[in-house]
Design a protein around this motif. Structure first.
Motif, PDB file in Angstrom:
ATOM      1  N   VAL A  70      13.603  20.176  28.625  1.00 34.86           N
ATOM      2  CA  VAL A  70      12.961  20.650  29.857  1.00 34.86           C
ATOM      3  C   VAL A  70      12.631  19.505  30.808  1.00 34.86           C
ATOM      4  CG1 VAL A  70      10.852  21.702  30.779  1.00 34.86           C
ATOM      5  CG2 VAL A  70      12.017  22.752  28.849  1.00 34.86           C
ATOM      6  N   ALA A  71      12.052  18.442  30.292  1.00 37.73           N
ATOM      7  CA  ALA A  71      11.549  17.359  31.143  1.00 37.73           C
ATOM      8  C   ALA A  71      12.662  16.525  31.755  1.00 37.73           C
ATOM      9  CB  ALA A  71      10.616  16.457  30.330  1.00 37.73           C
ATOM     10  N   ILE A  72      13.871  16.648  31.218  1.00 41.92           N
ATOM     11  CA  ILE A  72      15.005  15.859  31.698  1.00 41.92           C
ATOM     12  C   ILE A  72      15.860  16.717  32.625  1.00 41.92           C
ATOM     13  CG2 ILE A  72      17.124  14.692  30.959  1.00 41.92           C
ATOM     14  CD1 ILE A  72      15.641  13.920  28.379  1.00 41.92           C
ATOM     15  N   LEU A 100      22.790   9.686  28.285  1.00 37.10           N
ATOM     16  CA  LEU A 100      22.450   9.603  29.701  1.00 37.10           C
ATOM     17  C   LEU A 100      21.307  10.583  29.936  1.00 37.10           C
ATOM     18  CD1 LEU A 100      23.148   8.954  32.777  1.00 37.10           C
ATOM     19  CD2 LEU A 100      24.429  11.082  32.692  1.00 37.10           C
ATOM     20  N   VAL A 101      20.216  10.137  30.551  1.00 38.16           N
ATOM     21  CA  VAL A 101      19.105  11.036  30.868  1.00 38.16           C
ATOM     22  C   VAL A 101      18.677  10.826  32.314  1.00 38.16           C
ATOM     23  CG1 VAL A 101      18.240  11.240  28.511  1.00 38.16           C
ATOM     24  CG2 VAL A 101      17.383   9.404  29.950  1.00 38.16           C
ATOM     25  N   GLY A 102      18.299  11.920  32.972  1.00 36.99           N
ATOM     26  CA  GLY A 102      17.805  11.848  34.335  1.00 36.99           C
ATOM     27  C   GLY A 102      16.399  12.411  34.404  1.00 36.99           C
ATOM     28  N   VAL A 103      15.522  11.759  35.165  1.00 35.89           N
ATOM     29  CA  VAL A 103      14.143  12.247  35.332  1.00 35.89           C
ATOM     30  C   VAL A 103      13.734  12.137  36.797  1.00 35.89           C
ATOM     31  CG1 VAL A 103      13.394  11.664  32.985  1.00 35.89           C
ATOM     32  CG2 VAL A 103      13.111   9.987  34.819  1.00 35.89           C
ATOM     33  N   HIS A 104      12.782  12.978  37.169  1.00 37.42           N
ATOM     34  CA  HIS A 104      12.227  12.959  38.518  1.00 37.42           C
ATOM     35  C   HIS A 104      11.017  12.039  38.538  1.00 37.42           C
ATOM     36  CE1 HIS A 104       9.918  14.657  41.973  1.00 37.42           C
ATOM     37  NE2 HIS A 104      11.111  14.589  42.511  1.00 37.42           N
ATOM     38  N   ILE A 105      10.958  11.143  39.513  1.00 35.97           N
ATOM     39  CA  ILE A 105       9.828  10.222  39.634  1.00 35.97           C
ATOM     40  C   ILE A 105       8.773  10.838  40.553  1.00 35.97           C
ATOM     41  CG2 ILE A 105       9.087   7.895  40.290  1.00 35.97           C
ATOM     42  CD1 ILE A 105      11.060   7.936  37.932  1.00 35.97           C
ATOM     43  N   ASP A 106       7.570  11.033  40.022  1.00 37.30           N
ATOM     44  CA  ASP A 106       6.479  11.569  40.843  1.00 37.30           C
ATOM     45  C   ASP A 106       5.283  10.621  40.806  1.00 37.30           C
ATOM     46  OD1 ASP A 106       5.282  12.058  38.361  1.00 37.30           O
ATOM     47  OD2 ASP A 106       6.023  14.130  38.306  1.00 37.30           O
ATOM     48  N   GLU A 107       4.161  11.062  41.396  1.00 41.76           N
ATOM     49  CA  GLU A 107       2.991  10.186  41.528  1.00 41.76           C
ATOM     50  C   GLU A 107       2.428   9.737  40.177  1.00 41.76           C
ATOM     51  OE1 GLU A 107       3.377  13.081  42.964  1.00 41.76           O
ATOM     52  OE2 GLU A 107       3.023  12.936  45.132  1.00 41.76           O
ATOM     53  N   THR A 108       2.611  10.555  39.149  1.00 38.60           N
ATOM     54  CA  THR A 108       2.030  10.232  37.834  1.00 38.60           C
ATOM     55  C   THR A 108       2.878   9.246  37.033  1.00 38.60           C
ATOM     56  OG1 THR A 108       3.141  12.094  36.725  1.00 38.60           O
ATOM     57  CG2 THR A 108       0.987  12.527  37.738  1.00 38.60           C
ATOM     58  N   SER A 109       4.070   8.956  37.502  1.00 38.18           N
ATOM     59  CA  SER A 109       4.989   8.113  36.739  1.00 38.18           C
ATOM     60  C   SER A 109       4.574   6.648  36.782  1.00 38.18           C
ATOM     61  CB  SER A 109       6.412   8.248  37.299  1.00 38.18           C
ATOM     62  OG  SER A 109       7.270   7.295  36.720  1.00 38.18           O
ATOM     63  N   ALA A 110       4.610   6.007  35.629  1.00 40.01           N
ATOM     64  CA  ALA A 110       4.316   4.572  35.556  1.00 40.01           C
ATOM     65  C   ALA A 110       5.393   3.745  36.254  1.00 40.01           C
ATOM     66  CB  ALA A 110       4.198   4.137  34.086  1.00 40.01           C
ATOM     67  N   LEU A 111       6.550   4.367  36.516  1.00 37.55           N
ATOM     68  CA  LEU A 111       7.643   3.658  37.181  1.00 37.55           C
ATOM     69  C   LEU A 111       7.475   3.644  38.699  1.00 37.55           C
ATOM     70  CD1 LEU A 111      10.698   5.067  35.163  1.00 37.55           C
ATOM     71  CD2 LEU A 111       9.507   2.897  34.829  1.00 37.55           C
TER      72      LEU A 111
END
Length: 446
Positions: A138-140, A153-164
């Motif tokens: 789900v999270a990917i 290969l994994v893709g994620v959405h970067i939002d305000e809570t992300s440490a990245l």
């Protein structure tokens, strides 16, 4: 390689676009002069107006010297006939697009190769397989395994809570001391970035990584995501894609399928024993709420109307559905998914074109996958003794800037690759590169 493509629609055009980057000798055949004009104005291809089942048209295309004849018109009968005639006129290999999946299930019994058809593809069946792949986590937003999961290969959405968020790739390296994943692409405002050390993550980015098995957990943790299982799935639309997706997913998940056509509902209910089939209009929010949309882990919209699919996915998101997938007819829509809130948009014609491209490259490239909305391909090579890629460490190879080496599987173990890594024969290398770089990258592995 001489390649003849019958059908200049979305599948044929996208396929020609992929191949034109490599300087292949391509001829497009179509009855529609507008499609041909569009193709010739943007691609370096030859064009012939006419019916691909015509002996004279195939002769004009010089089919007897063709290494590959691909029939991807909207007519199944035309595609099959084109391949049969073309093969008998001397085409070395033929590929036909089909709609009736019974051909896929019975291709050995039918002896299609004896008729002159080397490979058949069903865009609907391929789209259903793609949906199943996208539901692995789900999270990917996107995932693809190499060598049975030794690398992913994994893709994620970067939002305000992300440490990245706000970090450069160099700064991210300090957050990942075990180096069990590497960033290979960032999709930002519909633009694909092949990242380097000083590139910075931002809110709204879709970031893509090549990760070792333990690296997937690291990616999720740093991006602020939690691993979540999928149990309940709702599918909107009893199309061929919907039917195949429901049939495949019902072996693992609880599946509800909503279809507006009452007669089709009865047919689907007979064929899909483990699926709850509901007759109703999927645009009706009250109906979706009655069918417990807020309790669904995933919502898949595959009706014949792209706008209905997109809007219903947004409704699902508004009801806290974790994962949404929308089928769209217009390829240009795919790039919008990151901006409007749908997790993933897929196009069955684009999936089919990419599948055929893999078939063409069989031998040099052992696997190829596309990332939805990203202007790049992910390739997997087996390293040969004496190849250019083995001569120096990665940092000294002068590898093209439009490509990045993401990882390697060596002796059954997956590793991410840094600048001081040097390849050995029999390694399996994973590379992400822009379509225009594929031929250059291949030179390193010959």
């Amino acid at each position: 390689m001489k390649i003849i493509i019958a059908g200049a629609g979305d599948v044929g055009f996208h396929l020609a676009k992929l191949l034109a980057h490599e300087g292949q000798d391509i001829v497009l055949i179509d009855r529609d002069p507008y499609r041909l004009k569009q193709a010739s104005s943007s691609l370096d291809v030859g064009i012939i107006k006419g019916n691909s089942t015509s002996y004279s048209i195939l002769e004009e295309a010089d089919v007897s010297t063709a290494d590959l004849l691909i029939a991807v018109t909207s007519s199944e009968e035309t595609n099959l006939a084109t391949c049969i005639i073309g093969k008998h006129l001397g085409a070395k290999k033929t590929v036909s697009r089909i709609q009736n999946v019974e051909y896929l299930l019975s291709k050995e019994k039918l002896d299609l190769k004896d008729l002159g058809i080397d490979e058949i593809i069903s865009p609907e069946s391929l789209a259903a397989k793609e949906i199943k792949r996208l539901l692995k986590e789900v999270a990917i937003t996107d995932t693809f395994d190499f060598d049975e999961g030794r690398l992913s290969l994994v893709g994620v959405h970067i939002d305000e809570t992300s440490a990245l968020n706000g970090k450069t790739l160099i700064e991210m390296a300090h957050l990942n001391p075990s180096q069990n994943f590497i960033t290979v692409a960032i999709l930002r405002d519909n633009q694909t970035i092949i990242p380097h050390g000083d590139n910075r993550f931002a809110v709204g980015d879709h970031a893509y990584f090549i990760a070792q098995p333990d690296g997937v957990e690291s990616v999720l943790k740093l991006s602020g995501k939690k691993k979540q299982d999928i149990k309940n799935v709702m599918i909107l639309g009893g199309s061929k894609v919907g039917f195949h997706a429901a049939k495949s997913l019902s072996r693992k998940f609880n599946v509800k399928l909503i279809e507006s056509d009452k007669e089709k509902c009865f047919e689907l209910a007979d064929q899909l024993k483990n699926v709850m089939v509901i007759n109703g209009d999927g645009r009706d929010v009250e109906l979706l709420e009655e069918e417990s949309i807020s309790e669904m882990d995933a919502f898949i919209a595959v009706t014949g109307n792209s706008e209905t699919n997109i809007i219903s996915c947004l409704v699902a998101k508004n009801h806290n559905v974790k994962k949404t997938i929308s089928l769209v007819e217009n390829i240009d829509y795919i790039h919008l998914s990151q901006n409007i809130g749908v997790d993933t948009m897929i196009n069955k014609k684009l999936i089919a074109a990419n599948f055929i491209f893999r078939y063409i490259r069989e031998g040099d490239i052992i696997s190829l996958t596309s990332i939805h909305g990203v202007d790049a391909e992910v390739l997997e090579f087996i390293v040969k003794a004496g190849s250019k890629i083995t001569e120096r460490e990665i940092k000294n190879l002068e590898f093209p800037k439009g490509a990045i080496i993401g990882g390697v599987v060596r002796n059954g173990v997956g590793y991410t690759t840094m600048g001081n890594f040097q390849f050995r024969p029999k390694d399996r290398a994973v590379v992400l590169c822009r379509p225009g770089c594929i031929k250059t990258v291949e030179e390193f592995f010959k």
